[in-house]
Write a protein that holds these residues in place. Sequence first.
Motif, PDB file in Angstrom:
ATOM      1  N   CYS A 162      14.096 -10.593   5.940  1.00  0.00           N
ATOM      2  CA  CYS A 162      13.170  -9.552   5.490  1.00  0.00           C
ATOM      3  C   CYS A 162      11.975 -10.168   4.749  1.00  0.00           C
ATOM      4  CB  CYS A 162      13.910  -8.555   4.608  1.00  0.00           C
ATOM      5  SG  CYS A 162      12.973  -7.065   4.257  1.00  0.00           S
ATOM      6  N   LEU A 163      12.235 -11.126   3.881  1.00  0.00           N
ATOM      7  CA  LEU A 163      11.137 -11.784   3.161  1.00  0.00           C
ATOM      8  C   LEU A 163      10.180 -12.472   4.135  1.00  0.00           C
ATOM      9  CD1 LEU A 163      12.676 -13.363  -0.053  1.00  0.00           C
ATOM     10  CD2 LEU A 163      10.555 -12.065   0.073  1.00  0.00           C
ATOM     11  N   GLN A 164      10.732 -13.182   5.120  1.00  0.00           N
ATOM     12  CA  GLN A 164       9.871 -13.863   6.095  1.00  0.00           C
ATOM     13  C   GLN A 164       9.044 -12.855   6.896  1.00  0.00           C
ATOM     14  OE1 GLN A 164      11.947 -17.423   8.066  1.00  0.00           O
ATOM     15  NE2 GLN A 164      13.604 -16.328   7.033  1.00  0.00           N
ATOM     16  N   HIS A 165       9.659 -11.743   7.284  1.00  0.00           N
ATOM     17  CA  HIS A 165       8.976 -10.684   8.033  1.00  0.00           C
ATOM     18  C   HIS A 165       7.812 -10.119   7.208  1.00  0.00           C
ATOM     19  CE1 HIS A 165       9.099  -6.943  10.686  1.00  0.00           C
ATOM     20  NE2 HIS A 165       8.411  -6.519   9.640  1.00  0.00           N
ATOM     21  N   GLU A 166       8.068  -9.813   5.936  1.00  0.00           N
ATOM     22  CA  GLU A 166       7.030  -9.205   5.091  1.00  0.00           C
ATOM     23  C   GLU A 166       5.948 -10.217   4.704  1.00  0.00           C
ATOM     24  OE1 GLU A 166       6.925  -6.099   5.089  1.00  0.00           O
ATOM     25  OE2 GLU A 166       8.975  -5.725   5.719  1.00  0.00           O
ATOM     26  N   ILE A 167       6.322 -11.474   4.445  1.00  0.00           N
ATOM     27  CA  ILE A 167       5.316 -12.501   4.143  1.00  0.00           C
ATOM     28  C   ILE A 167       4.435 -12.720   5.377  1.00  0.00           C
ATOM     29  CG2 ILE A 167       4.968 -14.960   3.619  1.00  0.00           C
ATOM     30  CD1 ILE A 167       7.426 -14.714   1.709  1.00  0.00           C
ATOM     31  N   ASP A 168       5.031 -12.647   6.568  1.00  0.00           N
ATOM     32  CA  ASP A 168       4.220 -12.703   7.788  1.00  0.00           C
ATOM     33  C   ASP A 168       3.124 -11.635   7.750  1.00  0.00           C
ATOM     34  OD1 ASP A 168       5.431 -14.861   9.038  1.00  0.00           O
ATOM     35  OD2 ASP A 168       6.466 -13.663  10.572  1.00  0.00           O
ATOM     36  N   HIS A 169       3.493 -10.402   7.361  1.00  0.00           N
ATOM     37  CA  HIS A 169       2.500  -9.323   7.270  1.00  0.00           C
ATOM     38  C   HIS A 169       1.326  -9.731   6.377  1.00  0.00           C
ATOM     39  CE1 HIS A 169       3.805  -5.788   9.418  1.00  0.00           C
ATOM     40  NE2 HIS A 169       5.017  -5.863   8.911  1.00  0.00           N
ATOM     41  N   LEU A 170       1.626 -10.395   5.265  1.00  0.00           N
ATOM     42  CA  LEU A 170       0.571 -10.789   4.325  1.00  0.00           C
ATOM     43  C   LEU A 170      -0.374 -11.808   4.948  1.00  0.00           C
ATOM     44  CD1 LEU A 170       2.645 -11.084   1.022  1.00  0.00           C
ATOM     45  CD2 LEU A 170       1.467  -9.080   1.968  1.00  0.00           C
TER      46      LEU A 170
ATOM     47  N   ILE B 240       6.361  -9.073  16.364  1.00  0.00           N
ATOM     48  CA  ILE B 240       6.209  -9.199  17.815  1.00  0.00           C
ATOM     49  C   ILE B 240       5.524 -10.511  18.211  1.00  0.00           C
ATOM     50  CG2 ILE B 240       6.320  -6.734  18.320  1.00  0.00           C
ATOM     51  CD1 ILE B 240       3.232  -6.751  18.491  1.00  0.00           C
ATOM     52  N   ASP B 241       4.921 -11.195  17.236  1.00  0.00           N
ATOM     53  CA  ASP B 241       4.331 -12.508  17.512  1.00  0.00           C
ATOM     54  C   ASP B 241       5.413 -13.568  17.705  1.00  0.00           C
ATOM     55  OD1 ASP B 241       1.821 -11.342  17.255  1.00  0.00           O
ATOM     56  OD2 ASP B 241       1.643 -11.889  15.147  1.00  0.00           O
TER      57      ASP B 241
ATOM     58  N   ILE C 188       8.135 -12.976  19.638  1.00  0.00           N
ATOM     59  CA  ILE C 188       8.836 -12.701  20.894  1.00  0.00           C
ATOM     60  C   ILE C 188       7.957 -13.189  22.052  1.00  0.00           C
ATOM     61  CG2 ILE C 188      10.133 -10.775  19.905  1.00  0.00           C
ATOM     62  CD1 ILE C 188       8.226  -8.829  21.324  1.00  0.00           C
ATOM     63  N   SER C 189       8.433 -13.057  23.270  1.00  0.00           N
ATOM     64  CA  SER C 189       7.683 -13.570  24.420  1.00  0.00           C
ATOM     65  C   SER C 189       6.336 -12.848  24.550  1.00  0.00           C
ATOM     66  CB  SER C 189       8.486 -13.397  25.709  1.00  0.00           C
ATOM     67  OG  SER C 189       8.478 -12.038  26.115  1.00  0.00           O
ATOM     68  N   LYS C 190       5.379 -13.557  25.114  1.00  0.00           N
ATOM     69  CA  LYS C 190       4.034 -12.995  25.306  1.00  0.00           C
ATOM     70  C   LYS C 190       4.107 -11.752  26.190  1.00  0.00           C
ATOM     71  CE  LYS C 190      -0.661 -14.168  26.895  1.00  0.00           C
ATOM     72  NZ  LYS C 190      -1.055 -12.816  26.720  1.00  0.00           N
ATOM     73  N   LEU C 191       4.936 -11.768  27.205  1.00  0.00           N
ATOM     74  CA  LEU C 191       5.063 -10.628  28.103  1.00  0.00           C
ATOM     75  C   LEU C 191       5.518  -9.376  27.348  1.00  0.00           C
ATOM     76  CD1 LEU C 191       5.041  -9.494  31.011  1.00  0.00           C
ATOM     77  CD2 LEU C 191       7.434 -10.225  31.184  1.00  0.00           C
ATOM     78  N   LYS C 192       6.592  -9.515  26.553  1.00  0.00           N
ATOM     79  CA  LYS C 192       7.090  -8.367  25.780  1.00  0.00           C
ATOM     80  C   LYS C 192       6.049  -7.915  24.756  1.00  0.00           C
ATOM     81  CE  LYS C 192      12.058  -9.268  26.097  1.00  0.00           C
ATOM     82  NZ  LYS C 192      13.251  -9.664  25.331  1.00  0.00           N
ATOM     83  N   ARG C 193       5.428  -8.871  24.088  1.00  0.00           N
ATOM     84  CA  ARG C 193       4.411  -8.549  23.072  1.00  0.00           C
ATOM     85  C   ARG C 193       3.250  -7.776  23.696  1.00  0.00           C
ATOM     86  NH1 ARG C 193       3.954 -13.210  21.124  1.00  0.00           N
ATOM     87  NH2 ARG C 193       2.304 -13.996  22.443  1.00  0.00           N
ATOM     88  N   ASP C 194       2.761  -8.264  24.831  1.00  0.00           N
ATOM     89  CA  ASP C 194       1.647  -7.597  25.506  1.00  0.00           C
ATOM     90  C   ASP C 194       2.017  -6.165  25.899  1.00  0.00           C
ATOM     91  OD1 ASP C 194       0.133  -9.881  25.192  1.00  0.00           O
ATOM     92  OD2 ASP C 194       0.300 -10.522  27.292  1.00  0.00           O
ATOM     93  N   MET C 195       3.256  -5.952  26.336  1.00  0.00           N
ATOM     94  CA  MET C 195       3.703  -4.609  26.714  1.00  0.00           C
ATOM     95  C   MET C 195       3.713  -3.681  25.499  1.00  0.00           C
ATOM     96  SD  MET C 195       6.725  -5.518  29.518  1.00  0.00           S
ATOM     97  CE  MET C 195       7.721  -4.188  28.914  1.00  0.00           C
ATOM     98  N   VAL C 196       4.192  -4.181  24.367  1.00  0.00           N
ATOM     99  CA  VAL C 196       4.249  -3.367  23.144  1.00  0.00           C
ATOM    100  C   VAL C 196       2.837  -3.024  22.676  1.00  0.00           C
ATOM    101  CG1 VAL C 196       4.928  -3.371  20.705  1.00  0.00           C
ATOM    102  CG2 VAL C 196       6.453  -4.328  22.421  1.00  0.00           C
TER     103      VAL C 196
END
Length: 171
Positions: free
Chosen positions: A133-141, A147-148, A150-158
Amino acid sequence: MTIKPLIILPDPLLRVASRPIETIDAAVKRLADDMLETMYDAPGIGLAAVQIGEPVRMLVIDVSKEEEENAPRVFLNPEVLSAGEETNVYEEGCLSIPDYYAEVERPAAVTVRYLGLDGAMREETVDGLLATCLQHEIDHLNGVLFIDHISKLKRDMVVKKFTKAARKAGV
């Protein structure tokens, strides 16, 4: 305390690197309260200030179980100092990307440094769900979304799905 509206993908603010908090004043404490209220209402286990339109380096987390008493935590200017070599995979979701979940691999343990609301500098090594959770939220900052990771294909679809929904909603 006020429940704030959440910023939703593809809002470009989600890709902005947040600025450090310079002073801990009443406005910062009020923002922390609003963030916790918003996170609990969503409901979620973590929220970065940028997700409610405030690009400052603050996040709130509560990974307590449903049957436990709430254990809210506030992190100001958090940074990952080191990460363990072992990894965990968790199915992650995000309040800014509603109803989308994906497995993300991250370090199982991290050491973080941050300021508390009392102004004290802290350093802590955490693991498990709190580390994720900390890594996820620090990523936001830092303008990074789960989604960055995960695979480019899945990310592009989202991204395409949420861009289309935003256009349809006239956003």
